[in-house]
Design an enzyme around this catalytic site. Structure first.
Site, PDB file in Angstrom:
ATOM      1  N   GLU A 301       0.768  -1.270  -0.047  1.00 52.65           N
ATOM      2  CA  GLU A 301       0.006  -0.093   0.107  1.00 52.65           C
ATOM      3  C   GLU A 301       0.705   1.238   0.180  1.00 52.65           C
ATOM      4  OE1 GLU A 301      -2.987  -0.736  -0.689  1.00 52.65           O
ATOM      5  OE2 GLU A 301      -2.601  -2.846  -0.122  1.00 52.65           O
ATOM      6  N   HIS A 304       2.206   1.917  -3.544  1.00 51.34           N
ATOM      7  CA  HIS A 304       1.166   2.644  -4.566  1.00 51.34           C
ATOM      8  C   HIS A 304       1.300   4.100  -4.288  1.00 51.34           C
ATOM      9  CE1 HIS A 304      -1.304  -0.525  -6.108  1.00 51.34           C
ATOM     10  NE2 HIS A 304      -1.731  -1.146  -5.089  1.00 51.34           N
TER      11      HIS A 304
END
Ligand code: B3K
Ligand code: ZN
Length: 878
Positions: A301, A304
């Site tokens: 995450e 990202h």
């Protein structure tokens, strides 16, 4: 309900209007939250004036609408179930809307919903349209300013993306916080969280010296379970600076843990929302596998922020642009901070089982699909894992330096934009000077390529001729396939020397990596100056996501298992050797012939145990037999019972022949030192536990006593869970039942541990497993509304207890169908995923096919969500 319509990639058009800035105000109430939105809209320069403005919106109650302060008359706009159209908007304007939504009624967990009393959002892919009317597509990027208003006593914490810029008190015990996110983003990255949360805080100084505050927000009871996630986050931030030159860009980075969440986590700008299962750890409650998973997801995450947020996808067909690249990045990160060979072995073992099955089934699709009905169904192993394999091939093809130059170019050129897979690959082509046009087929062709290889050694001329034939099977919508560009890393291992021989191809030494490039349907590679007969070691490190067949003899495989310089292929040789033995035993079982264990496999394992290995985690992998699911994937028709019987027989035969070695291994790797999730400790524990599994395969008194002691010692969750599983899966209910009861009572207040408790019971091979599932669905710790519970109990049963799920009376199928039908109403995304095992009916014998199809028909007769509709239609179209 009318039949849902597909969206096609070729229909892409840029939006007619852009949103420059978005102002939101939420007045939070469980049953009636008011959302006011002010959009700063302007016409797209490439589009004509006077086109209508089309906004997406679902399950919204519109209470007001105005343009530049003027309320719109009813004739000026049109409302439907899927959105709102402003018929003749000006060129540039402010659009004000107000809607009412009900987070309390939202069980789909998309949009704004309540999880255990706290408000949270999930907007990817198309959840924002359940919050307000908006052009809910990733190529519309705006800065956001969000004001969250809520009751101060019950919702003391109010979070959104970016930086907090204002806060204050309001009448009636309410308060507000305003957040500003200066980075333009698509609506799918929007996030809001409000609740009674506590935080753990830390800091990180970026490579350019900026100070970033890191916060993990959890419910009070979970405050002691954030250390590992925080440490992982800091490691990931540093790794991305060192490896990709990528620095974090806001002053604040927040993670929030929520109980009810469809996926693992979500990369919302500055405010990542995590499933509690993907962020919380403690040695007493989480296993080594969970520690490693948390590390990987936190990193994923975080990564990202660049591969996804700063540079995002033009449309959802490009999903793998961000997911494939980011999975590749997180895999490399985990390999760097743990045991690299084990990371690769684990990823490939999983890939070859689950992605191969997907690619061979009715929902097979290319890494870049051409159409979809429900994009929520496309968060698949193909988009994520095969996408990552394709990026890995690119990296290996161009080499790390060029790959890094290409990635720098990509991030610089497209910062703040929504782009395509071609844009990414073009950067790699530009940075390396390579022609990647044939390579692009990896993105457009579905199905697992099969390579048939054979080789001949010519003593007289000291030549080795390797012939490779590639073929990709037909998949739905794609009957014909073209030849792919397939990089095959290989070596020739001399049978006399046991060493890699120098490789000369076409008169030149083969590159240092030993990669040959298969581009034709059939190609022969002639290696010259080969001084001794070799055994080829092909597809080293799994250099391409293909199924490679070579007619290895058992001696060849035992030789590679002992001598291959490539750790991955040493492991794979062991797997192939076990598969040959398993194939014979499966046939014996089917033919009712007595099963006889191949002594060559026993000797290969004995030699392995005697040689030992520095990396204990690798050793544990080498000793682990292929899973039933993997074995099934390798069979033309799946015989559930024969596979189970054959695998159990091999396990028991090895255990009986090598019990002294396993006992020694167990004793050598016991340890009382305090738990830490370090690669060394994890390796040692897995080796010890593999040894214990073998010992328990024959269930002698000593083994049972060891398992029982390990459970009672209660040293850490990894060991406790493993021991409990072995007891529950054994015939010793006298020990298993009290242990299960004690464990269940001790952890009744910890939902994530109860998930383990469910999973252990429903994977039991005994015939009562299905009845246990039904019984446990009534347990107070179970809820159909929580995706983790559903996955732990029902998903684990259907996917991991193959003999019981595939019971010949069809009860396993019926149970799954009952749950899917209920979930179709509550949570379509989870329902559509859960039904997967039934969609694979073509792989089984005819009576089972009929039963499975019957259940699929039973689902089809329901009023279906688009998610379930799409999957069922594909499954029944076969
Ligand atoms: N991007 C999210 C996916 C969420 C989609 C849910 N329908 C998680 C991830 O890949 O990081
Ligand atoms: Zn992702």
């Amino acid at each position: 309900m009318s039949e849902p319509k597909p969206t096609y990639r070729h229909d892409y058009r840029p939006p007619a209007y852009r949103v420059r800035h978005t102002e939101l105000r939420f007045d939070l109430e469980p049953g009636a939250t008011r959302v006011r939105a002010r959009l700063h809209v302007e016409r797209h320069p490439e589009r004509q004036a006077g086109e209508p403005l089309v906004l997406d919106g679902e399950q919204l109650l519109l209470t007001s609408i105005a343009i530049d302060g003027q309320a719109l008359a009813e004739a000026e706009y049109a409302l439907s179930d899927t959105g709102l159209t402003v018929l003749r908007p000006p060129e540039r304007f402010l659009l004000d809307t107000e809607v009412e939504i009900s987070p309390r009624e939202n069980t789909a967990l998309e949009g704004l919903y309540l999880s255990n009393g706290m408000y949270c959002t999930q907007c990817e892919a198309e959840g924002f349209r359940r919050i307000t009317y908006y052009p809910d597509r990733p190529d519309v990027m705006a800065t956001f300013s969000t004001t969250v208003v809520g009751d101060k006593a019950t919702l003391p914490v109010l979070l959104s993306n970016g930086n907090p810029v204002e806060r204050g008190e309001l009448p009636d015990g309410r308060h507000f916080v305003t957040w500003d996110d200066p980075f333009p983003k698509p609506s799918y990255l929007f996030a809001l969280v409000a609740g009674d949360l506590q935080k753990v805080e830390d800091r990180f100084t970026t490579m350019s010296g900026r100070d970033v505050t890191l916060q993990i927000w959890v419910e009070k009871a979970n405050l002691g379970k954030t250390d590992h996630a925080m440490a992982s986050l800091k490691r990931a931030m540093q790794w991305d600076e060192q490896t990709y030159g990528r620095e974090y860009d806001l002053d604040l980075f927040m993670i929030v843990a929520v109980d009810d969440f469809n996926m693992g986590a979500m990369e919302n700008k500055g405010l990542n929302i995590f499933n509690t299962a993907a962020v919380l750890t403690h040695p007493h409650t989480a296993t080594d596998a969970t520690f490693q998973r948390v590390e990987g997801i936190v990193a994923h995450e975080y990564f990202h922020n660049w591969s996804g947020n700063r540079v995002t996808c033009r449309d959802w067909f490009q999903l793998s642009l961000k997911e494939g690249f980011t999975v590749f990045r997180d895999q490399c990160f985990s390999a760097d901070v743990n045991s690299a060979p084990v990371k690769r072995i684990e990823d490939v073992a999983f890939f070859r089982t689950a992605q191969f099955a997907e690619d061979a089934g009715p929902t097979a699709h290319p890494v870049r699909p051409d159409h979809y009905i429900e994009i929520g169904n496309f968060y698949t192993l193909t988009i994520y894992e095969k996408g990552a394999e394709v990026v890995r091939m690119l990296c290996n093809l161009v080499g790390w330096e060029a790959f890094r130059r290409g990635s720098d170019l990509y991030f610089e050129r497209f910062d703040g934009q929504a782009v395509t897979i071609e844009d990414f690959v073009d950067c790699m082509a530009e940075a390396s000077g390579l022609d990647l046009s044939q390579f692009m087929l990896w993105y457009s062709q579905a199905g697992t390529p099969e390579i048939d290889a054979h080789g001949e050694y010519d003593y007289a001329n000291a030549e080795y001729r390797l012939t490779l034939r590639q073929r990709t099977p037909a998949t739905p919508d794609q009957p014909e396939k073209l030849a792919l560009h397939i990089p095959i890393r290989m070596g020739l291992v001399g049978t006399k020397s046991g060493r890699d021989l120098a490789l000369t191809l076409d008169g030149k030494p083969l590159d240092r990596d030993g990669v040959i490039h298969l581009r034709e349907a059939e190609q022969t590679f002639v290696f010259t100056d080969v001084p001794e007969a070799p055994v080829p070691s092909l597809l080293r490190g799994f250099s391409a996501p293909v199924q490679l067949r070579f007619p290895y003899g058992r001696e060849d495989l035992a030789f590679l298992l002992a001598n291959d310089s490539d750790g991955f292929n040493r492991w794979d040789a062991g797997q192939r050797l076990a598969m040959l033995a398993l194939d014979d035993l499966i046939a014996a079982h089917r033919n009712g012939v007595e099963k006889v264990m191949d002594p060559r496999v026993v000797e290969a394992f004995r030699a392995l145990l005697e040689r030992g290995s520095k990396d204990k985690a690798v050793m544990a992998e080498m000793l682990t037999l292929p899973s039933e699911a993997y074995i099934a994937e390798q069979q033309p028709l799946v015989d559930v019972e024969a596979i189970h019987a054959a695998r159990t027989f091999v396990e028991q035969s090895l255990a009986a022949a090598l019990s002294d070695d396993f006992l020694r291994l167990y004793e050598e790797n016991r340890s009382d030192i305090p738990y830490a999730p370090t690669p060394e400790q994890i390796g040692q524990r897995s080796l010890k536990n593999v040894a214990l599994s073998y010992l328990m395969a024959i269930e002698d008194e000593q083994a049972v006593a060891l398992a029982h002691q390990q459970f009672e010692a209660d040293h850490n969750m990894t060991d406790v869970r493993h021991a409990l599983t072995l007891l529950v899966h054994s015939s010793r209910d006298d020990l298993a039942d009290p242990a299960l009861r004690a464990f269940g009572e001790k952890w009744a207040h910890e939902p994530l541990v109860m998930d383990q408790w469910f999973a252990i019971q429903v994977t039991r091979p005994q015939t009562d497993a299905l009845e246990r599932v039904r019984y446990l669905m009534g347990h107070p710790a179970f809820s159909l509304k929580n995706p983790n519970r559903v996955r732990a109990l029902v998903g684990t049963f259907a996917n991991q207890n193959r003999i019981n799920f595939h019971r010949t009376d069809g009860e396993g199928y019926r149970l799954l169908t009952d749950v899917v039908i209920e979930l179709n109403r509550l949570n379509p995304e989870i329902a559509a995923r859960l039904v997967t095992p039934l969609t694979r009916w073509q792989r089984f014998d005819e009576p089972r096919q009929e039963l499975m199809k019957g259940e699929l028909e039973r689902i089809r007769a329901e009023k279906l969500s688009p998610n379930v509709y799409e999957v069922i239609e594909k499954a029944l179209a076969q």
